[in-house]
Design a protein around this motif. Structure first.
Motif, PDB file in Angstrom:
ATOM      1  N   ALA A 121      -3.708  11.579   0.318  1.00  0.00           N
ATOM      2  CA  ALA A 121      -2.148  12.311  -0.272  1.00  0.00           C
ATOM      3  C   ALA A 121      -1.883  12.014  -1.153  1.00  0.00           C
ATOM      4  O   ALA A 121      -1.765  10.782  -1.538  1.00  0.00           O
ATOM      5  CB  ALA A 121      -1.112  12.037   0.987  1.00  0.00           C
ATOM      6  N   LEU A 122      -1.515  12.813  -2.298  1.00  0.00           N
ATOM      7  CA  LEU A 122      -1.043  12.194  -3.384  1.00  0.00           C
ATOM      8  C   LEU A 122       0.433  12.387  -3.542  1.00  0.00           C
ATOM      9  O   LEU A 122       1.134  13.387  -2.974  1.00  0.00           O
ATOM     10  CB  LEU A 122      -1.345  13.605  -4.717  1.00  0.00           C
ATOM     11  N   VAL A 123       1.096  11.398  -3.825  1.00  0.00           N
ATOM     12  CA  VAL A 123       2.513  10.975  -3.786  1.00  0.00           C
ATOM     13  C   VAL A 123       3.054  10.467  -4.973  1.00  0.00           C
ATOM     14  O   VAL A 123       2.197   9.646  -5.554  1.00  0.00           O
ATOM     15  CB  VAL A 123       3.065  10.082  -2.666  1.00  0.00           C
ATOM     16  N   THR A 124       4.416  10.695  -5.393  1.00  0.00           N
ATOM     17  CA  THR A 124       4.896   9.801  -6.508  1.00  0.00           C
ATOM     18  C   THR A 124       4.989   8.473  -6.179  1.00  0.00           C
ATOM     19  O   THR A 124       5.221   7.977  -5.202  1.00  0.00           O
ATOM     20  CB  THR A 124       6.214  10.613  -7.076  1.00  0.00           C
ATOM     21  N   TRP A 125       5.175   7.785  -7.270  1.00  0.00           N
ATOM     22  CA  TRP A 125       5.616   6.214  -7.169  1.00  0.00           C
ATOM     23  C   TRP A 125       6.953   6.264  -7.779  1.00  0.00           C
ATOM     24  O   TRP A 125       6.954   6.315  -9.040  1.00  0.00           O
ATOM     25  CB  TRP A 125       4.508   5.401  -8.233  1.00  0.00           C
ATOM     26  N   PRO A 126       8.185   6.105  -7.238  1.00  0.00           N
ATOM     27  CA  PRO A 126       8.123   6.016  -5.756  1.00  0.00           C
ATOM     28  C   PRO A 126       8.362   7.181  -5.279  1.00  0.00           C
ATOM     29  O   PRO A 126       8.223   8.179  -5.966  1.00  0.00           O
ATOM     30  CB  PRO A 126       9.663   5.305  -5.664  1.00  0.00           C
ATOM     31  N   THR A 127       8.470   7.106  -3.845  1.00  0.00           N
ATOM     32  CA  THR A 127       8.459   8.442  -3.020  1.00  0.00           C
ATOM     33  C   THR A 127       9.402   8.001  -1.689  1.00  0.00           C
ATOM     34  O   THR A 127       9.660   6.936  -1.237  1.00  0.00           O
ATOM     35  CB  THR A 127       7.172   8.793  -2.813  1.00  0.00           C
ATOM     36  N   TYR A 128       9.637   9.090  -1.299  1.00  0.00           N
ATOM     37  CA  TYR A 128      10.660   8.885   0.182  1.00  0.00           C
ATOM     38  C   TYR A 128       9.792   8.136   1.285  1.00  0.00           C
ATOM     39  O   TYR A 128       8.433   8.514   1.542  1.00  0.00           O
ATOM     40  CB  TYR A 128      10.864  10.394   0.612  1.00  0.00           C
ATOM     41  N   MET A 129      10.358   7.082   1.646  1.00  0.00           N
ATOM     42  CA  MET A 129       9.640   6.030   2.462  1.00  0.00           C
ATOM     43  C   MET A 129       9.630   6.924   3.945  1.00  0.00           C
ATOM     44  O   MET A 129       8.593   6.771   4.486  1.00  0.00           O
ATOM     45  CB  MET A 129      10.471   4.737   2.624  1.00  0.00           C
ATOM     46  N   GLY A 130      10.445   7.895   4.311  1.00  0.00           N
ATOM     47  CA  GLY A 130      10.226   8.474   5.437  1.00  0.00           C
ATOM     48  C   GLY A 130       8.941   9.391   5.383  1.00  0.00           C
ATOM     49  O   GLY A 130       8.434   9.475   6.477  1.00  0.00           O
ATOM     50  N   ALA A 131       8.488   9.914   4.284  1.00  0.00           N
ATOM     51  CA  ALA A 131       7.235  10.443   4.273  1.00  0.00           C
ATOM     52  C   ALA A 131       6.108   9.927   4.320  1.00  0.00           C
ATOM     53  O   ALA A 131       4.943  10.178   5.261  1.00  0.00           O
ATOM     54  CB  ALA A 131       7.071  11.428   3.003  1.00  0.00           C
ATOM     55  N   LEU A 132       6.213   8.554   3.851  1.00  0.00           N
ATOM     56  CA  LEU A 132       4.976   7.469   3.878  1.00  0.00           C
ATOM     57  C   LEU A 132       4.911   7.279   5.542  1.00  0.00           C
ATOM     58  O   LEU A 132       3.721   7.263   6.032  1.00  0.00           O
ATOM     59  CB  LEU A 132       5.243   6.319   3.373  1.00  0.00           C
ATOM     60  N   GLY A 133       6.040   7.115   6.087  1.00  0.00           N
ATOM     61  CA  GLY A 133       6.156   6.624   7.667  1.00  0.00           C
ATOM     62  C   GLY A 133       5.457   7.778   8.290  1.00  0.00           C
ATOM     63  O   GLY A 133       4.695   7.441   9.478  1.00  0.00           O
ATOM     64  N   ALA A 134       5.737   9.234   7.983  1.00  0.00           N
ATOM     65  CA  ALA A 134       5.358  10.229   8.817  1.00  0.00           C
ATOM     66  C   ALA A 134       3.724  10.428   8.758  1.00  0.00           C
ATOM     67  O   ALA A 134       2.863  10.388   9.526  1.00  0.00           O
ATOM     68  CB  ALA A 134       5.972  11.349   8.392  1.00  0.00           C
ATOM     69  N   PHE A 135       3.255  10.115   7.525  1.00  0.00           N
ATOM     70  CA  PHE A 135       1.837  10.474   6.967  1.00  0.00           C
ATOM     71  C   PHE A 135       1.021   9.377   7.383  1.00  0.00           C
ATOM     72  O   PHE A 135      -0.151   9.421   7.760  1.00  0.00           O
ATOM     73  CB  PHE A 135       1.881  10.466   5.414  1.00  0.00           C
ATOM     74  N   ASN A 136       1.608   7.886   7.595  1.00  0.00           N
ATOM     75  CA  ASN A 136       0.756   6.788   7.789  1.00  0.00           C
ATOM     76  C   ASN A 136       0.188   7.002   9.255  1.00  0.00           C
ATOM     77  O   ASN A 136      -1.037   6.194   9.192  1.00  0.00           O
ATOM     78  CB  ASN A 136       1.612   5.628   7.708  1.00  0.00           C
ATOM     79  N   ALA A 137       0.639   7.553  10.229  1.00  0.00           N
ATOM     80  CA  ALA A 137       0.336   7.508  11.465  1.00  0.00           C
ATOM     81  C   ALA A 137      -1.339   8.364  11.487  1.00  0.00           C
ATOM     82  O   ALA A 137      -1.768   8.138  12.415  1.00  0.00           O
ATOM     83  CB  ALA A 137       1.144   8.295  12.404  1.00  0.00           C
ATOM     84  N   TYR A 138      -1.511   9.189  10.423  1.00  0.00           N
ATOM     85  CA  TYR A 138      -2.820   9.920  10.306  1.00  0.00           C
ATOM     86  C   TYR A 138      -3.747   9.250   9.370  1.00  0.00           C
ATOM     87  O   TYR A 138      -4.909  10.074   9.096  1.00  0.00           O
ATOM     88  CB  TYR A 138      -2.365  11.352   9.993  1.00  0.00           C
ATOM     89  N   GLU A 139      -3.686   7.995   9.012  1.00  0.00           N
ATOM     90  CA  GLU A 139      -4.415   7.142   8.555  1.00  0.00           C
ATOM     91  C   GLU A 139      -5.021   7.617   7.152  1.00  0.00           C
ATOM     92  O   GLU A 139      -6.170   7.503   6.990  1.00  0.00           O
ATOM     93  CB  GLU A 139      -5.427   6.756   9.638  1.00  0.00           C
ATOM     94  N   PRO A 140      -4.251   8.168   6.169  1.00  0.00           N
ATOM     95  CA  PRO A 140      -4.688   8.438   4.823  1.00  0.00           C
ATOM     96  C   PRO A 140      -4.701   7.415   4.084  1.00  0.00           C
ATOM     97  O   PRO A 140      -4.306   6.284   4.158  1.00  0.00           O
ATOM     98  CB  PRO A 140      -3.434   9.595   4.439  1.00  0.00           C
ATOM     99  N   ASN A 141      -5.260   7.810   2.649  1.00  0.00           N
ATOM    100  CA  ASN A 141      -5.211   6.910   1.623  1.00  0.00           C
ATOM    101  C   ASN A 141      -4.128   7.649   0.740  1.00  0.00           C
ATOM    102  O   ASN A 141      -3.863   8.931   0.772  1.00  0.00           O
ATOM    103  CB  ASN A 141      -6.483   6.872   0.965  1.00  0.00           C
ATOM    104  N   TYR A 142      -3.823   6.849  -0.147  1.00  0.00           N
ATOM    105  CA  TYR A 142      -2.578   7.461  -1.034  1.00  0.00           C
ATOM    106  C   TYR A 142      -3.367   7.102  -2.529  1.00  0.00           C
ATOM    107  O   TYR A 142      -3.823   6.510  -3.104  1.00  0.00           O
ATOM    108  CB  TYR A 142      -1.567   6.832  -0.906  1.00  0.00           C
ATOM    109  N   ASP A 143      -2.817   8.180  -3.409  1.00  0.00           N
ATOM    110  CA  ASP A 143      -3.215   8.193  -4.748  1.00  0.00           C
ATOM    111  C   ASP A 143      -1.788   8.473  -5.502  1.00  0.00           C
ATOM    112  O   ASP A 143      -1.001   9.349  -5.033  1.00  0.00           O
ATOM    113  CB  ASP A 143      -4.202   9.065  -5.321  1.00  0.00           C
ATOM    114  N   LYS A 144      -1.779   8.271  -6.748  1.00  0.00           N
ATOM    115  CA  LYS A 144      -0.418   8.545  -7.492  1.00  0.00           C
ATOM    116  C   LYS A 144      -0.451   9.724  -8.219  1.00  0.00           C
ATOM    117  O   LYS A 144      -1.303  10.188  -8.891  1.00  0.00           O
ATOM    118  CB  LYS A 144      -0.272   7.211  -8.541  1.00  0.00           C
TER     119      LYS A 144
END
Length: 406
Positions: A121-144
């Motif tokens: 998932a591409l996300v901004t640095w910084p980004t909404y921590m609630g989105a990270l919490g929602a996405f984390n359950a599906y075990e993704p990697n992140y890129d900036k």
């Protein structure tokens, strides 16, 4: 029973929300809190909701309001939203709108539908921590994701492949971002669409603060630009627009919505059918009645209040912050993002701020998918009085000065 042995691997990525924990500080009457990015309860249209519930539960709507309903959402509410989306340059039909139990649930469903383990998932640095919490359950990697200076599309794809998956979507909060307060200009939004087209991925547009503009020029939503690129046809677009009633009418009813092409809406509806069947029927009926009646007036009221508080906070920052501290100047929303000199740690600063100065804020590290941002903090002005802002920012400036000197 040793539960850790049987928890799914995804459970290890589920972390307590720092903001949820910090909200407990609000129970301490002597704390000046700039922590929780929540709406001011004094601005809720409680009387209108009380009347609407009474009307619904004592009239002909009572039985259907208390019954199971369709997973897509209460149709009159979706029809009202069609009109609101049209005002934003997003022509759509009720079938393009899906009611969820708060936009946070929408983010969770999007992660469930789009992310396989090791996808990116591409996300901004910084980004909404609630989105990270929602996405984390599906075990993704992140890129900036940097809307103004994106890398070559191939570099995103190559990095995702090295991580064992593929890029699936770009997520951003274009309007008055949580946490930075910044707005992505039109050029940046076009860049995000260009990147998404090159990678053939979705765009997740978190528009929770769409209505909270206090100054500056309005910028078209990403979905509106996407529709323009596709001849006015929303069903050919790749953008999922996530909206919310929490920042305008009331967060306690837990109602949000996703606007997108029918193909993705139909898939999201299947997730809801397997999850909670549908969002609260009675809350949707009541929200529809209240929104029809007072939405524009309510938005105007909260804009006036929050705009004043933003101005007071920016004035106080200029007055009390030492040289070397930088902060954003948001055109709307609820947040000011502060960058401290190198070497500062927001979490350590918070501990001293609460203990010695009785002020609270959110450390910035939790908003960074890569764990950076230690020298940043987020301040919220939405619930702070003039006196609290003046006193709290003065105390914060004093603390930062002492840390810089020490």
């Amino acid at each position: 029973m040793e539960w850790e042995k049987i928890f799914a691997s995804r459970a290890s990525r589920m972390k307590a929300s720092e903001i949820r924990e910090l909200l407990k500080l609000l129970e301490q009457p002597d704390i000046i809190s700039f922590a929780g990015g929540i709406p001011d309860a004094a601005l809720f249209p409680a009387e209108e909701f009380s009347k609407a519930y009474a009307e619904v539960l004592t009239g002909p709507d009572a039985v259907p309001a208390l019954q199971y309903s369709v997973s897509e959402g209460y149709k009159p509410l979706r029809e009202w939203l069609v009109g609101e989306m049209g005002k934003l340059g997003i022509p759509c039909a009720p079938d393009n709108i899906f009611i969820v139990s708060g936009s946070q649930q929408g983010l969770d469903y999007i992660g469930k539908v789009l992310l396989s383990p090791k996808d990116t998932a591409l996300v901004t640095w910084p980004t909404y921590m609630g989105a990270l919490g929602a996405f984390n359950a599906y075990e993704p990697n992140y890129d900036k994701l940097d809307p103004m200076t994106n890398r070559e599309p191939s570099t995103y794809a190559e990095k995702a492949a090295q991580g064992g998956g593929r890029v699936k979507f770009a997520y951003c909060v274009p309007e008055f971002s949580n946490p930075s307060g910044e707005t992505i200009p039109r050029a940046g939004r076009e860049n995000i669409l260009n990147l998404a087209e090159a990678l053939d991925i979705a765009v997740v547009e978190d528009a929770a603060y769409q209505q909270l503009r206090y100054s500056g020029e309005t910028v078209k939503p990403i979905l509106a630009l996407d529709i323009e690129r596709n001849g006015g046809d929303i069903d050919k677009t790749r953008t999922l627009y996530c909206g919310s009633f929490s920042k305008t009418l009331a967060p306690g009813l837990r109602l949000g919505y996703i606007v997108a092409a029918q193909d993705v809406i139909r898939k999201l509806v299947l997730v809801k059918q397997a999850s909670d069947l549908h969002s609260s029927t009675v809350n949707q009926v009541v929200m529809g009645k209240v929104a029809h009646k007072i939405f524009d007036a309510q938005v105007e009221k909260i804009r006036k209040t929050y705009s004043h508080r933003r101005d007071r906070m920016l004035e106080a920052m200029t007055k009390y912050m030492p040289v070397g501290v930088e902060w954003t100047k948001p055109e709307g929303g609820m947040f000011v993002w502060v960058t401290l000199p190198k070497g500062f740690d927001g979490a350590s600063l918070l501990a001293k701020a609460v203990r010695d100065h009785r002020i609270a804020f959110v450390p910035g590290k939790a908003f960074h998918a890569d764990g950076t941002g230690e020298n940043t903090i987020r301040l919220s002005f939405s619930c702070a009085s003039d006196d609290a802002i003046e006193t709290g920012i003065s105390r914060l400036g004093t603390l930062i000065k002492s840390e810089m000197a020490g």
